[in-house]
Design a protein around this motif. Structure first.
Motif, PDB file in Angstrom:
ATOM      1  N   HIS A 174      43.913  45.578  34.499  1.00  0.00           N
ATOM      2  CA  HIS A 174      43.381  44.335  35.047  1.00  0.00           C
ATOM      3  C   HIS A 174      43.446  44.257  36.579  1.00  0.00           C
ATOM      4  O   HIS A 174      42.978  43.271  37.166  1.00  0.00           O
ATOM      5  CB  HIS A 174      44.113  43.137  34.438  1.00  0.00           C
ATOM      6  N   LEU A 175      43.997  45.264  37.212  1.00  0.00           N
ATOM      7  CA  LEU A 175      43.996  45.289  38.675  1.00  0.00           C
ATOM      8  C   LEU A 175      42.595  45.571  39.204  1.00  0.00           C
ATOM      9  O   LEU A 175      41.901  46.460  38.720  1.00  0.00           O
ATOM     10  CB  LEU A 175      44.951  46.371  39.189  1.00  0.00           C
ATOM     11  N   ASN A 176      42.194  44.804  40.196  1.00  0.00           N
ATOM     12  CA  ASN A 176      40.895  45.022  40.847  1.00  0.00           C
ATOM     13  C   ASN A 176      41.117  46.008  42.000  1.00  0.00           C
ATOM     14  O   ASN A 176      41.133  45.633  43.162  1.00  0.00           O
ATOM     15  CB  ASN A 176      40.341  43.690  41.352  1.00  0.00           C
ATOM     16  N   LEU A 177      41.318  47.266  41.648  1.00  0.00           N
ATOM     17  CA  LEU A 177      41.759  48.252  42.627  1.00  0.00           C
ATOM     18  C   LEU A 177      40.766  48.480  43.745  1.00  0.00           C
ATOM     19  O   LEU A 177      41.112  48.462  44.921  1.00  0.00           O
ATOM     20  CB  LEU A 177      42.048  49.578  41.916  1.00  0.00           C
ATOM     21  N   ILE A 209      59.259  42.131  45.510  1.00  0.00           N
ATOM     22  CA  ILE A 209      60.504  42.696  46.030  1.00  0.00           C
ATOM     23  C   ILE A 209      60.224  43.639  47.185  1.00  0.00           C
ATOM     24  O   ILE A 209      60.930  43.651  48.196  1.00  0.00           O
ATOM     25  CB  ILE A 209      61.244  43.437  44.905  1.00  0.00           C
ATOM     26  N   GLU A 210      59.207  44.449  47.029  1.00  0.00           N
ATOM     27  CA  GLU A 210      58.868  45.434  48.056  1.00  0.00           C
ATOM     28  C   GLU A 210      57.376  45.685  48.012  1.00  0.00           C
ATOM     29  O   GLU A 210      56.775  45.763  46.936  1.00  0.00           O
ATOM     30  CB  GLU A 210      59.636  46.741  47.794  1.00  0.00           C
ATOM     31  N   SER A 211      56.736  45.808  49.168  1.00  0.00           N
ATOM     32  CA  SER A 211      55.292  45.973  49.199  1.00  0.00           C
ATOM     33  C   SER A 211      54.850  46.629  50.494  1.00  0.00           C
ATOM     34  O   SER A 211      55.470  46.418  51.545  1.00  0.00           O
ATOM     35  CB  SER A 211      54.597  44.614  49.059  1.00  0.00           C
ATOM     36  N   ASP A 212      53.784  47.415  50.404  1.00  0.00           N
ATOM     37  CA  ASP A 212      53.203  48.012  51.603  1.00  0.00           C
ATOM     38  C   ASP A 212      52.513  46.960  52.466  1.00  0.00           C
ATOM     39  O   ASP A 212      52.503  47.061  53.690  1.00  0.00           O
ATOM     40  CB  ASP A 212      52.198  49.108  51.226  1.00  0.00           C
ATOM     41  N   ASN A 213      51.907  45.955  51.827  1.00  0.00           N
ATOM     42  CA  ASN A 213      51.256  44.887  52.595  1.00  0.00           C
ATOM     43  C   ASN A 213      50.907  43.718  51.694  1.00  0.00           C
ATOM     44  O   ASN A 213      51.002  43.800  50.470  1.00  0.00           O
ATOM     45  CB  ASN A 213      49.998  45.404  53.308  1.00  0.00           C
ATOM     46  N   ASP A 214      50.498  42.630  52.304  1.00  0.00           N
ATOM     47  CA  ASP A 214      50.288  41.374  51.594  1.00  0.00           C
ATOM     48  C   ASP A 214      49.104  41.421  50.636  1.00  0.00           C
ATOM     49  O   ASP A 214      49.124  40.751  49.594  1.00  0.00           O
ATOM     50  CB  ASP A 214      50.091  40.232  52.598  1.00  0.00           C
ATOM     51  N   ILE A 215      48.057  42.159  50.969  1.00  0.00           N
ATOM     52  CA  ILE A 215      46.869  42.173  50.117  1.00  0.00           C
ATOM     53  C   ILE A 215      47.180  42.803  48.762  1.00  0.00           C
ATOM     54  O   ILE A 215      46.757  42.303  47.716  1.00  0.00           O
ATOM     55  CB  ILE A 215      45.710  42.911  50.819  1.00  0.00           C
ATOM     56  N   LEU A 216      47.927  43.882  48.777  1.00  0.00           N
ATOM     57  CA  LEU A 216      48.334  44.493  47.515  1.00  0.00           C
ATOM     58  C   LEU A 216      49.220  43.545  46.722  1.00  0.00           C
ATOM     59  O   LEU A 216      49.109  43.438  45.500  1.00  0.00           O
ATOM     60  CB  LEU A 216      49.079  45.799  47.788  1.00  0.00           C
ATOM     61  N   SER A 217      50.103  42.842  47.418  1.00  0.00           N
ATOM     62  CA  SER A 217      50.989  41.891  46.751  1.00  0.00           C
ATOM     63  C   SER A 217      50.197  40.779  46.069  1.00  0.00           C
ATOM     64  O   SER A 217      50.485  40.381  44.934  1.00  0.00           O
ATOM     65  CB  SER A 217      51.966  41.277  47.765  1.00  0.00           C
ATOM     66  N   GLU A 218      49.198  40.274  46.754  1.00  0.00           N
ATOM     67  CA  GLU A 218      48.375  39.195  46.195  1.00  0.00           C
ATOM     68  C   GLU A 218      47.714  39.616  44.896  1.00  0.00           C
ATOM     69  O   GLU A 218      47.617  38.829  43.949  1.00  0.00           O
ATOM     70  CB  GLU A 218      47.302  38.782  47.213  1.00  0.00           C
ATOM     71  N   GLU A 219      47.263  40.864  44.828  1.00  0.00           N
ATOM     72  CA  GLU A 219      46.584  41.340  43.628  1.00  0.00           C
ATOM     73  C   GLU A 219      47.552  41.464  42.455  1.00  0.00           C
ATOM     74  O   GLU A 219      47.230  41.109  41.321  1.00  0.00           O
ATOM     75  CB  GLU A 219      45.899  42.676  43.895  1.00  0.00           C
ATOM     76  N   VAL A 220      48.758  41.928  42.727  1.00  0.00           N
ATOM     77  CA  VAL A 220      49.752  42.026  41.664  1.00  0.00           C
ATOM     78  C   VAL A 220      50.144  40.642  41.168  1.00  0.00           C
ATOM     79  O   VAL A 220      50.243  40.404  39.952  1.00  0.00           O
ATOM     80  CB  VAL A 220      51.000  42.798  42.159  1.00  0.00           C
ATOM     81  N   ILE A 226      48.113  35.966  35.058  1.00  0.00           N
ATOM     82  CA  ILE A 226      47.203  35.766  33.924  1.00  0.00           C
ATOM     83  C   ILE A 226      47.701  36.478  32.664  1.00  0.00           C
ATOM     84  O   ILE A 226      46.949  36.650  31.704  1.00  0.00           O
ATOM     85  CB  ILE A 226      45.773  36.246  34.264  1.00  0.00           C
ATOM     86  N   SER A 227      48.963  36.881  32.676  1.00  0.00           N
ATOM     87  CA  SER A 227      49.517  37.587  31.522  1.00  0.00           C
ATOM     88  C   SER A 227      49.473  36.722  30.265  1.00  0.00           C
ATOM     89  O   SER A 227      49.815  35.537  30.302  1.00  0.00           O
ATOM     90  CB  SER A 227      50.970  37.981  31.797  1.00  0.00           C
ATOM     91  N   PRO A 228      49.089  37.305  29.134  1.00  0.00           N
ATOM     92  CA  PRO A 228      49.196  36.583  27.860  1.00  0.00           C
ATOM     93  C   PRO A 228      50.668  36.290  27.549  1.00  0.00           C
ATOM     94  O   PRO A 228      51.575  36.854  28.154  1.00  0.00           O
ATOM     95  CB  PRO A 228      48.613  37.572  26.843  1.00  0.00           C
ATOM     96  N   PHE A 250      48.962  51.725  43.601  1.00  0.00           N
ATOM     97  CA  PHE A 250      47.520  51.590  43.781  1.00  0.00           C
ATOM     98  C   PHE A 250      46.969  52.937  44.267  1.00  0.00           C
ATOM     99  O   PHE A 250      47.466  53.502  45.255  1.00  0.00           O
ATOM    100  CB  PHE A 250      47.200  50.542  44.860  1.00  0.00           C
ATOM    101  N   THR A 251      45.938  53.425  43.589  1.00  0.00           N
ATOM    102  CA  THR A 251      45.280  54.653  44.025  1.00  0.00           C
ATOM    103  C   THR A 251      43.785  54.534  43.728  1.00  0.00           C
ATOM    104  O   THR A 251      43.391  54.181  42.627  1.00  0.00           O
ATOM    105  CB  THR A 251      45.827  55.886  43.298  1.00  0.00           C
ATOM    106  N   VAL A 252      42.970  54.841  44.720  1.00  0.00           N
ATOM    107  CA  VAL A 252      41.516  54.856  44.542  1.00  0.00           C
ATOM    108  C   VAL A 252      41.056  56.281  44.703  1.00  0.00           C
ATOM    109  O   VAL A 252      41.241  56.897  45.754  1.00  0.00           O
ATOM    110  CB  VAL A 252      40.809  53.944  45.566  1.00  0.00           C
TER     111      VAL A 252
END
Length: 253
Positions: A174-177, A209-220, A226-228, A250-252
């Motif tokens: 469900h991640l919009n990578l 807890i730990e993140s490379d940047n805010d945009i990645l954090s927002e997606e997580v 939206i978890s069931p 995250f890897t593209v």
């Protein structure tokens, strides 16, 4: 910000010889002793009292070990040199790599010791410490402090599965990578998130807890939000809150 969970450690000191120990020389080698006339002391106390208390207060239970339900004994050998510094350390056995790394990290940060003496002169002395990590004891401490469980007799289930990887796969799906990476101009990234599954099975209390940047954090945060609903965890027949830590890469391609 790095997050670790404090643990209860039951640690002891073993002063028994290794395979390389010689009764004739009373040393591991020509320079490193196993037993000496006066053993090293830590902050004015014996190793059993001083150093082990310090290890207890400065060691953490790594989230990787908690997620893998890893527990047991880490045996570490340390050598105190003539100046009272830890000359070297070695993990002899361990139930989990992250527990090994935690013990090595703690030992490497040790304050100076009072060195051991042989024939009145300071010498290098080797000692072996078995450090026990216990999830049950850690959870007991967490409950006493009003915190959630990280381990319960019946763990929460996602889509009726006992395996945490089922939820990890759902998150990845469900991640919009691609859109996230285009916005971020990164091809890879890692976010470590914590969340709680409460007594009703709802996922909440999301924390980065730990993140490379805010945009990645927002997606997580978006995907976790939206978890069931889960089937809640239980301990001694009662539904309980259980905390999880989730690393997301995250890897593209």
């Amino acid at each position: 910000m790095k997050y670790f969970i404090h643990t209860i450690l039951i640690a002891g000191l073993l002063l028994s010889a290794s395979a390389s120990y010689s009764n004739e020389t009373n040393t591991f080698s020509e320079e490193i002793f196993l037993r000496v006339e006066k053993m090293p002391e830590f902050q004015g106390q014996s190793a059993q009292k001083g150093f082990l208390k310090w290890v207890l207060e400065n060691s953490d239970y790594p989230y990787e070990a908690i997620m893998d339900r890893a527990e047991g004994r880490v045996a570490v050998k340390v050598v105190i040199d003539e100046s009272g510094k830890i000359y070297q350390s070695e993990i002899l056995s361990s139930p989990h790599e992250s527990l090994s790394e935690e013990v090595k990290k703690t030992v490497s940060q040790s304050p100076e010791w009072t060195p051991g003496l042989q024939d009145g002169a300071p010498v290098k002395v080797a000692m072996i410490f078995p450090v026990n990590f216990s999830l049950a004891q850690f959870d007991s401490l967490a409950r006493n402090n009003g915190g959630p469980y990280t381990y319960a007799e019946v763990m929460p289930k996602f889509k009726k599965s006992d395996e945490f990887r089922v939820f990890k796969n759902w998150v990845t799906k469900h991640l919009n990578l691609r859109n996230t990476m285009v916005r971020n101009q990164y091809q890879t990234g890692t976010v470590i998130a914590a969340f709680m599954v409460d007594e009703s099975g709802n996922l909440g209390d999301i924390e980065i807890i730990e993140s490379d940047n805010d945009i990645l954090s927002e997606e997580v945060i978006r995907v976790l939000g939206i978890s069931p609903q889960w089937i809640p965890g239980e301990n001694e027949g009662e539904k309980v809150k259980v905390r999880y830590v989730l690393p997301v890469s995250f890897t593209v391609r």
